[in-house]
Write a protein that holds these residues in place. Sequence first.
Motif, mmCIF file in Angstrom:
data_model
loop_
_atom_site.group_PDB
_atom_site.id
_atom_site.type_symbol
_atom_site.label_atom_id
_atom_site.label_comp_id
_atom_site.label_asym_id
_atom_site.label_seq_id
_atom_site.Cartn_x
_atom_site.Cartn_y
_atom_site.Cartn_z
ATOM 1 N N GLY A 51 0.778 -1.233 0.000
ATOM 2 C CA GLY A 51 0.000 0.000 0.000
ATOM 3 C C GLY A 51 0.805 1.275 0.000
ATOM 4 O O GLY A 51 0.230 2.369 0.036
ATOM 5 N N ALA A 52 2.140 1.180 -0.050
ATOM 6 C CA ALA A 52 2.970 2.385 -0.070
ATOM 7 C C ALA A 52 3.035 2.960 -1.485
ATOM 8 O O ALA A 52 2.832 2.252 -2.477
ATOM 9 C CB ALA A 52 4.378 2.060 0.424
ATOM 10 N N LEU A 53 3.327 4.239 -1.588
ATOM 11 C CA LEU A 53 3.504 4.874 -2.888
ATOM 12 C C LEU A 53 4.666 4.226 -3.625
ATOM 13 O O LEU A 53 5.766 4.092 -3.094
ATOM 14 C CB LEU A 53 3.772 6.368 -2.694
ATOM 15 C CG LEU A 53 3.963 7.205 -3.951
ATOM 16 C CD1 LEU A 53 2.706 7.227 -4.798
ATOM 17 C CD2 LEU A 53 4.379 8.628 -3.567
ATOM 18 N N ASP A 54 4.423 3.829 -4.868
ATOM 19 C CA ASP A 54 5.431 3.153 -5.693
ATOM 20 C C ASP A 54 5.951 4.140 -6.741
ATOM 21 O O ASP A 54 5.415 4.226 -7.843
ATOM 22 C CB ASP A 54 4.799 1.924 -6.357
ATOM 23 C CG ASP A 54 5.777 1.160 -7.237
ATOM 24 O OD1 ASP A 54 6.977 1.509 -7.265
ATOM 25 O OD2 ASP A 54 5.323 0.212 -7.925
ATOM 26 N N LEU A 55 6.985 4.899 -6.376
ATOM 27 C CA LEU A 55 7.498 5.915 -7.284
ATOM 28 C C LEU A 55 8.199 5.307 -8.490
ATOM 29 O O LEU A 55 8.110 5.837 -9.604
ATOM 30 C CB LEU A 55 8.440 6.862 -6.539
ATOM 31 C CG LEU A 55 7.768 7.754 -5.494
ATOM 32 C CD1 LEU A 55 8.803 8.607 -4.777
ATOM 33 C CD2 LEU A 55 6.709 8.639 -6.135
ATOM 34 N N ASP A 56 8.884 4.197 -8.296
ATOM 35 C CA ASP A 56 9.514 3.523 -9.435
ATOM 36 C C ASP A 56 8.444 3.046 -10.417
ATOM 37 O O ASP A 56 8.573 3.215 -11.637
ATOM 38 C CB ASP A 56 10.362 2.336 -8.952
ATOM 39 C CG ASP A 56 10.972 1.566 -10.110
ATOM 40 O OD1 ASP A 56 11.856 2.113 -10.798
ATOM 41 O OD2 ASP A 56 10.550 0.413 -10.346
ATOM 42 N N GLY A 57 7.377 2.467 -9.886
ATOM 43 C CA GLY A 57 6.283 2.035 -10.746
ATOM 44 C C GLY A 57 5.637 3.201 -11.460
ATOM 45 O O GLY A 57 5.268 3.110 -12.632
ATOM 46 N N ALA A 58 5.491 4.327 -10.770
ATOM 47 C CA ALA A 58 4.903 5.518 -11.392
ATOM 48 C C ALA A 58 5.768 5.996 -12.546
ATOM 49 O O ALA A 58 5.253 6.389 -13.606
ATOM 50 C CB ALA A 58 4.740 6.621 -10.354
ATOM 51 N N GLN A 59 7.075 5.957 -12.377
ATOM 52 C CA GLN A 59 7.969 6.385 -13.450
ATOM 53 C C GLN A 59 7.899 5.438 -14.636
ATOM 54 O O GLN A 59 7.875 5.878 -15.795
ATOM 55 C CB GLN A 59 9.400 6.484 -12.929
ATOM 56 C CG GLN A 59 9.604 7.643 -11.982
ATOM 57 C CD GLN A 59 11.054 7.835 -11.606
ATOM 58 O OE1 GLN A 59 11.783 6.870 -11.319
ATOM 59 N NE2 GLN A 59 11.503 9.085 -11.583
ATOM 60 N N ARG A 60 7.831 4.141 -14.357
ATOM 61 C CA ARG A 60 7.751 3.176 -15.465
ATOM 62 C C ARG A 60 6.426 3.289 -16.209
ATOM 63 O O ARG A 60 6.384 3.221 -17.441
ATOM 64 C CB ARG A 60 7.954 1.748 -14.932
ATOM 65 C CG ARG A 60 9.394 1.456 -14.533
ATOM 66 C CD ARG A 60 9.606 0.001 -14.145
ATOM 67 N NE ARG A 60 9.041 -0.315 -12.855
ATOM 68 C CZ ARG A 60 8.083 -1.190 -12.617
ATOM 69 N NH1 ARG A 60 7.541 -1.865 -13.636
ATOM 70 N NH2 ARG A 60 7.646 -1.419 -11.407
ATOM 71 N N LEU A 61 5.343 3.480 -15.461
ATOM 72 C CA LEU A 61 4.047 3.622 -16.108
ATOM 73 C C LEU A 61 3.992 4.925 -16.902
ATOM 74 O O LEU A 61 3.483 4.949 -18.037
ATOM 75 C CB LEU A 61 2.926 3.604 -15.064
ATOM 76 C CG LEU A 61 1.505 3.743 -15.618
ATOM 77 C CD1 LEU A 61 1.171 2.616 -16.587
ATOM 78 C CD2 LEU A 61 0.490 3.792 -14.478
ATOM 79 N N ALA A 62 4.510 6.005 -16.353
ATOM 80 C CA ALA A 62 4.517 7.288 -17.059
ATOM 81 C C ALA A 62 5.284 7.176 -18.371
ATOM 82 O O ALA A 62 4.819 7.654 -19.419
ATOM 83 C CB ALA A 62 5.117 8.370 -16.169
ATOM 84 N N ASP A 63 6.439 6.544 -18.328
ATOM 85 C CA ASP A 63 7.228 6.375 -19.553
ATOM 86 C C ASP A 63 6.476 5.528 -20.570
ATOM 87 O O ASP A 63 6.472 5.826 -21.777
ATOM 88 C CB ASP A 63 8.577 5.734 -19.211
ATOM 89 C CG ASP A 63 9.437 5.508 -20.439
ATOM 90 O OD1 ASP A 63 9.916 6.505 -21.024
ATOM 91 O OD2 ASP A 63 9.604 4.342 -20.848
ATOM 92 N N HIS A 64 5.832 4.477 -20.098
ATOM 93 C CA HIS A 64 5.034 3.609 -20.971
ATOM 94 C C HIS A 64 3.925 4.395 -21.661
ATOM 95 O O HIS A 64 3.732 4.280 -22.881
ATOM 96 C CB HIS A 64 4.434 2.475 -20.129
ATOM 97 C CG HIS A 64 3.382 1.671 -20.816
ATOM 98 N ND1 HIS A 64 3.668 0.607 -21.656
ATOM 99 C CD2 HIS A 64 2.020 1.769 -20.787
ATOM 100 C CE1 HIS A 64 2.540 0.099 -22.111
ATOM 101 N NE2 HIS A 64 1.530 0.783 -21.602
#
Length: 300
Positions: A26-39
């Motif tokens: 449930g923590a903020l996933d900043l790495d995931g956010a960056q990967r999704l944004a790039d995608h």
Amino acid sequence: MTTTAPSVPPFGRALCAMITPFSEGGALDLDGAQRLADHLVSRGCDGLVLSGTTGESPTTTDAEKAALVEAVREAVGDRASVVAGVGTFDTRHTLELAREAEKAGADGLLMVSPYYSKPPQDALEAHFLAVADAVGLPVTLYDIPGRTGTRIEPDTIIRLAEHPRIVAVKDCSHDFLAAQKVLARTDLAYYAGCDEHNLALYAVGGAGYISTVANVVPEQLRAVLDAFEAGDTPVSAHLQQRATPLIESMMSAGLPGSVTVKALLGELGLPAGPVRAPLQPAGREAVDGLLGAYEQLMAG
């Protein structure tokens, strides 16, 4: 006044109302956010709108919102605009979020009308003007009365359009006539906030869309606008119609868009994670239905 949206909308035409990825805990996933944004940007999104309805803004902290803007800004650079959702039911809090988003590197702000307290139109106007006066970023008004309980009336929007930093509207009013009234009387960039209106609003001078469904099929939704821009209205209509079953499954089947997006992204192996309570994850039957609509669209 012009009768259509500007030829170059302030934040681009194809914007995604991006989810906020969380870890399994449930923590903020900043790495995931960056990967999704790039995608998403690599597949046709001109801009990303963070911490909106789909981004679960009611359950993220102020610090998380700022960190998300910083991380996504770093990931996309100048390839896409980054718009930060800062709207709350408290003008003072909204001002604080707006200033932090500006410091974090946002290109613009998304301001939902204050919810629950149901302020009258003069109070709404004062709320938006207070923020627009206090920051240097362009502002998008977010009209979604089904969630806030308060409509930003067309005449209020027309008055607010006189402010130099109020430049756009995300329209979830389901009032197509009102949208055309504002388009005819202002230079505001009008973005469809309901995916079923993406092509219809664009065809009458809208700027494009701020889409929840674009989290899952960014290229397919962008193709609708591209075909219309190329002058091929029948193709654009066909592409919009093809996307309709998925739009309906994701947005009109009884589950919030953040839930349906995260369910699909999880099945597709893209960053998403769980939703935060009080939202609950989609059940298996709902996920299978979503996958069926997605696969039908992708099969062409």
